[in-house]
Write a protein that holds these residues in place. Structure first.
Motif, mmCIF file in Angstrom:
data_model
loop_
_atom_site.group_PDB
_atom_site.id
_atom_site.type_symbol
_atom_site.label_atom_id
_atom_site.label_comp_id
_atom_site.label_asym_id
_atom_site.label_seq_id
_atom_site.Cartn_x
_atom_site.Cartn_y
_atom_site.Cartn_z
ATOM 1 N N GLY A 112 4.086 93.118 71.099
ATOM 2 C CA GLY A 112 3.662 91.756 71.386
ATOM 3 C C GLY A 112 3.882 90.784 70.251
ATOM 4 N N SER A 113 3.810 89.504 70.558
ATOM 5 C CA SER A 113 4.079 88.462 69.572
ATOM 6 C C SER A 113 3.054 88.517 68.456
ATOM 7 C CB SER A 113 4.048 87.096 70.249
ATOM 8 O OG SER A 113 2.782 86.867 70.838
ATOM 9 N N MET A 114 3.538 88.831 67.269
ATOM 10 C CA MET A 114 2.690 88.879 66.078
ATOM 11 C C MET A 114 3.565 88.553 64.887
ATOM 12 S SD MET A 114 2.130 93.038 65.639
ATOM 13 C CE MET A 114 1.386 93.210 67.261
ATOM 14 N N PRO A 115 2.964 88.147 63.773
ATOM 15 C CA PRO A 115 3.778 87.845 62.592
ATOM 16 C C PRO A 115 4.635 89.040 62.190
ATOM 17 C CG PRO A 115 1.499 87.149 62.268
ATOM 18 C CD PRO A 115 1.530 87.947 63.537
ATOM 19 N N VAL A 116 5.827 88.738 61.678
ATOM 20 C CA VAL A 116 6.758 89.789 61.280
ATOM 21 C C VAL A 116 6.957 89.735 59.764
ATOM 22 C CG1 VAL A 116 9.092 90.708 61.506
ATOM 23 C CG2 VAL A 116 7.943 89.701 63.497
ATOM 24 N N ALA A 117 6.795 90.888 59.104
ATOM 25 C CA ALA A 117 7.058 90.978 57.668
ATOM 26 C C ALA A 117 8.542 91.209 57.478
ATOM 27 C CB ALA A 117 6.251 92.121 57.049
ATOM 28 N N GLU A 118 9.301 90.134 57.356
ATOM 29 C CA GLU A 118 10.744 90.258 57.183
ATOM 30 C C GLU A 118 11.069 90.517 55.714
ATOM 31 O OE1 GLU A 118 12.480 86.798 58.872
ATOM 32 O OE2 GLU A 118 12.151 87.479 60.933
ATOM 33 N N GLY A 119 12.276 90.979 55.477
ATOM 34 C CA GLY A 119 12.646 91.333 54.110
ATOM 35 C C GLY A 119 12.033 92.640 53.668
ATOM 36 N N ALA A 120 11.576 93.429 54.648
ATOM 37 C CA ALA A 120 10.862 94.659 54.316
ATOM 38 C C ALA A 120 11.713 95.635 53.538
ATOM 39 C CB ALA A 120 10.359 95.313 55.597
ATOM 40 N N VAL A 121 12.990 95.755 53.883
ATOM 41 C CA VAL A 121 13.824 96.762 53.248
ATOM 42 C C VAL A 121 13.956 96.501 51.748
ATOM 43 C CG1 VAL A 121 16.136 97.753 53.163
ATOM 44 C CG2 VAL A 121 15.078 97.256 55.368
ATOM 45 N N SER A 122 14.281 95.281 51.366
ATOM 46 C CA SER A 122 14.471 94.994 49.942
ATOM 47 C C SER A 122 13.153 95.067 49.182
ATOM 48 C CB SER A 122 15.107 93.607 49.757
ATOM 49 O OG SER A 122 14.220 92.580 50.151
ATOM 50 N N ASP A 123 12.066 94.679 49.816
ATOM 51 C CA ASP A 123 10.790 94.709 49.125
ATOM 52 C C ASP A 123 10.314 96.128 48.832
ATOM 53 O OD1 ASP A 123 10.254 91.986 48.759
ATOM 54 O OD2 ASP A 123 9.509 91.760 50.791
ATOM 55 N N LEU A 124 10.877 97.089 49.547
ATOM 56 C CA LEU A 124 10.478 98.470 49.315
ATOM 57 C C LEU A 124 11.202 99.096 48.133
ATOM 58 C CD1 LEU A 124 10.196 99.835 52.950
ATOM 59 C CD2 LEU A 124 8.344 99.349 51.369
ATOM 60 N N PHE A 125 12.278 98.452 47.660
ATOM 61 C CA PHE A 125 13.025 99.024 46.541
ATOM 62 C C PHE A 125 12.184 98.952 45.268
ATOM 63 C CE2 PHE A 125 17.269 97.732 48.661
ATOM 64 C CZ PHE A 125 17.202 98.876 49.447
ATOM 65 N N GLY A 126 11.887 100.101 44.686
ATOM 66 C CA GLY A 126 11.216 100.127 43.391
ATOM 67 C C GLY A 126 9.736 99.855 43.425
ATOM 68 N N ARG A 127 9.143 99.729 44.620
ATOM 69 C CA ARG A 127 7.700 99.521 44.683
ATOM 70 C C ARG A 127 7.090 100.466 45.709
ATOM 71 N NH1 ARG A 127 5.642 94.300 46.838
ATOM 72 N NH2 ARG A 127 4.176 94.502 45.150
ATOM 73 N N PRO A 128 5.806 100.724 45.574
ATOM 74 C CA PRO A 128 5.139 101.577 46.544
ATOM 75 C C PRO A 128 4.933 100.835 47.856
ATOM 76 C CG PRO A 128 3.554 100.716 45.001
ATOM 77 C CD PRO A 128 4.897 100.239 44.537
ATOM 78 N N LEU A 129 5.024 101.535 48.949
ATOM 79 C CA LEU A 129 4.891 100.911 50.258
ATOM 80 C C LEU A 129 3.559 100.192 50.426
ATOM 81 C CD1 LEU A 129 5.799 100.398 53.170
ATOM 82 C CD2 LEU A 129 4.909 102.656 53.762
ATOM 83 N N PHE A 130 2.464 100.831 50.013
ATOM 84 C CA PHE A 130 1.175 100.218 50.313
ATOM 85 C C PHE A 130 0.903 98.959 49.493
ATOM 86 C CE2 PHE A 130 0.044 103.497 47.193
ATOM 87 C CZ PHE A 130 -0.830 102.841 46.338
ATOM 88 N N PHE A 131 1.619 98.763 48.377
ATOM 89 C CA PHE A 131 1.504 97.491 47.663
ATOM 90 C C PHE A 131 2.252 96.388 48.395
ATOM 91 C CE2 PHE A 131 0.136 100.208 44.215
ATOM 92 C CZ PHE A 131 -0.941 99.484 43.750
ATOM 93 N N SER A 132 3.405 96.725 48.948
ATOM 94 C CA SER A 132 4.107 95.748 49.775
ATOM 95 C C SER A 132 3.283 95.391 51.007
ATOM 96 C CB SER A 132 5.472 96.294 50.196
ATOM 97 O OG SER A 132 6.311 96.462 49.071
ATOM 98 N N LEU A 133 2.647 96.390 51.591
ATOM 99 C CA LEU A 133 1.793 96.128 52.756
ATOM 100 C C LEU A 133 0.676 95.152 52.407
ATOM 101 C CD1 LEU A 133 1.400 99.676 54.397
ATOM 102 C CD2 LEU A 133 3.069 97.888 54.918
ATOM 103 N N TYR A 134 0.182 95.230 51.179
ATOM 104 C CA TYR A 134 -0.874 94.305 50.753
ATOM 105 C C TYR A 134 -0.333 92.876 50.656
ATOM 106 C CZ TYR A 134 -4.940 92.467 48.317
ATOM 107 O OH TYR A 134 -6.049 91.733 47.978
#
Length: 572
Positions: A74-96
């Protein structure tokens, strides 16, 4: 493939670790006001060429996501740029970061797959309690099934219902009270080891020893699980055995599978061709042979009786007070050896990892807050002096118990809960979310970010600060759908839980599938921490910036928690 990518390499280099007990990172100055540590340190490259290539990768990933799955959720905000943001950082910090930017419920666009990320107690309560049977463990079960089989964590709903009814009564009050003795005696081994090492160093003129306390806590937790659950003494604090090596090999493989990109171990013949998979099969056989022997012995000495009588046994004087004994002796709970083995393996892996991590981060936080360490030691001196801990004295160690709880808030184990919808559902919008919520179809994979919940600026004051005292103060809520924080909501509870925080605090999950061994883990952590602080002062060897953080099943260190341990200077 997507199931492993989403749990990929949760690693943070020491250059990203701040002086405070949480990490620093920055994407925008707007977010830095709400993110742990502000914006003084960056974890990501700002190179123009790299940025361009990452933008291309992001665009391709998001186009693919929108084409294949964008319309299904369903229509909800999308966290775009997810792939690059995951480089070199932990996933759960990006999720924050994306939580602060996009709100409590958003879609994580990730190549050919999309995931819904939940960072709100109102939505978490819906998934974990109000619509519990509308969800299963999803990708988590796929990863853990080869190791834990049909144990409680990866089990399908039907198996879980059956085994939960059998296992939960085993963690009754008299058993937990008897376990106080086991926790104490195992902790005494570690304390005696430290004292002997200090005596040896003292002969050479040194007053301190340097230890990897994470490794020591890991050994201690393994001994406790062995005796409390299987009636088996690993003796790992003082020695090493093939079984211990196999246990750690299995733990490493579980973490490897949760952090590797491609599930190559599912390829036919991989278990025989790939060296690490051959070793994993060998490790499993060693552990299973050990567990099979324990199960066989327990069944040969079975004394079948009703569950009520089992719970009334004299556990303080029982030679074998283990959970395995309870499960085997329970009338009407006959089960094949394989299921028992799966149950025991699950408790071995999950119970061991959690306790070691809780103690590691509790010491890490206390070492940065000497005044709070002294406050804890003053409470220990007042309640115990130099005496032994008991179940009754544990109840009086309020501040120590709150330290354990606050360590779990800042470093939740695990930082993510994973679920998959079994049928279409309508999620609440959450705080500041859509009033009519979000419709999701069957098969939607969901990340419940416990890390985000525990550090949410909307539900916690000073969310990134280490303040054990916070759990003593009620917090009234002006948020519709959330009833605030109230310690009196769970009378008699020794530790804060999801009930007192209305699902803003989920140290062991919540609802029917909440961890069945939560009190066991909390009590052993409290006793081990108490006995350490009763005798010793602890300092970080290289400062907090030297501690690198990685995450597999739990949040732990990359190279150990190296500390200077010394006899307390204020003891006479």
């Amino acid at each position: 493939m997507a199931t492993c990518v989403l749990l990929q390499h949760f690693h943070v280099s020491d250059s990203c670790f701040s002086r405070t007990p949480y990490l620093q990172s920055s994407r925008t100055s707007q977010l830095s006001k709400l993110r742990p540590g502000g914006s003084s340190i960056r974890c990501q490259s700002t190179s123009t060429d790299k940025q361009k290539s990452r933008n291309l990768l992001d665009n391709a990933s998001n186009l693919l996501t929108n084409f294949l799955s964008g319309g299904s959720i369903g229509s909800m905000p999308v966290a775009e740029g997810a792939v690059s943001d995951l480089f070199g950082r932990p996933l759960f910090f990006s999720l924050y970061d994306w939580f602060i930017e996009h709100g409590s419920v958003y879609k994580l666009a990730f190549g050919p797959k999309a995931f819904v990320v939940v960072s709100d107690p109102i939505v978490a309560r819906h998934i974990l309690r109000e619509n519990i049977f509308g969800y299963d463990k999803g990708v988590l079960a796929d990863i853990l099934e080869p190791i834990m089989g049909k144990g409680l964590i990866p089990a399908d709903l039907d198996t879980w219902k059956q085994r939960r009814r059998v296992i939960a009564p085993g963690f009754h009050a008299l058993y937990l009270e008897a376990m106080t003795k086991v926790f104490t005696e195992c902790s005494e081994r570690a304390i005696l080891k430290f004292e002997k090492l200090l005596e040896g160093e003292h002969l050479h003129g040194a007053e301190t020893i340097e230890l990897d306390l994470e490794a020591e806590f890991s050994n201690l937790a393994l001994d406790i699980i062995g005796l409390g659950v299987f009636n088996y003494d690993f003796g790992s604090v003082t020695k090493e055995s093939p079984v211990i090596k196999a246990v750690y090999g299995t733990l490493f493989e579980a973490e490897h599978r949760s952090t590797f990109y491609i599930p190559y171990w599912k390829v036919p013949l991989a278990r025989w061709i790939v060296p690490r998979q051959r070793k994993f099969q060998s490790d499993l056989k060693v552990i299973n042979d050990c567990l099979d022997g324990l199960i066989k012995n327990a069944k040969e000495t079975r004394q079948e009786t009703d569950v009520e009588k089992l719970q009334q046994r004299d556990y303080q004087n029982l030679k074998d007070a283990s959970l395995l004994r309870f499960l085997v002796d329970m009338r009407g709970a006959d089960v094949d050896d394989r299921q028992l083995r799966d149950d025991l393996m699950t408790m071995l892996i999950a119970g061991h990892e959690t306790t070691a991590a809780v103690l590691t981060w509790a010491v890490f936080l206390l070492a940065q807050n000497p005044s709070k360490m002294k406050k804890a030691q003053a409470e220990i001196d007042s309640v115990l002096g130099q005496g032994r801990i008991s179940f009754e004295s544990l109840k009086k160690l309020e501040y120590i118990r709150l330290i354990v709880a606050e360590s779990l808030r800042l470093y939740p184990q695990p930082p993510l809960l994973i679920r998959r919808s079994l049928k279409s559902d309508s999620l609440p919008g959450g705080y500041k979310g859509k009033k009519d919520g979000h419709s999701i179809p069957a098969g939607t994979d969901i990340f419940l970010s416990v890390y985000n919940l525990h550090r949410s600026p909307y539900f916690w004051d000073r969310p990134h600060e280490f303040e054990p005292e916070r759990f003593l103060v009620p917090r009234n809520s002006d948020i519709e759908g959330w009833s605030g924080f109230d310690p009196s909501r769970s009378p008699g509870a020794l530790y804060p839980n999801e009930i007192v925080a209305d699902f803003a605090f989920l140290p062991f999950g919540g609802g029917p599938r909440k961890c069945v061994g939560d009190q066991f883990a909390l009590m052993e952590s409290t006793i081990a921490l108490t006995m350490l602080l009763q005798k010793f002062d602890v300092e970080l060897k290289g400062g907090p910036e030297s501690v690198e953080l990685v995450t597999g099943a739990t949040i732990h260190t990359k190279n150990g928690l190296w500390c200077r341990v010394m006899k307390r200077s204020d003891l006479h």
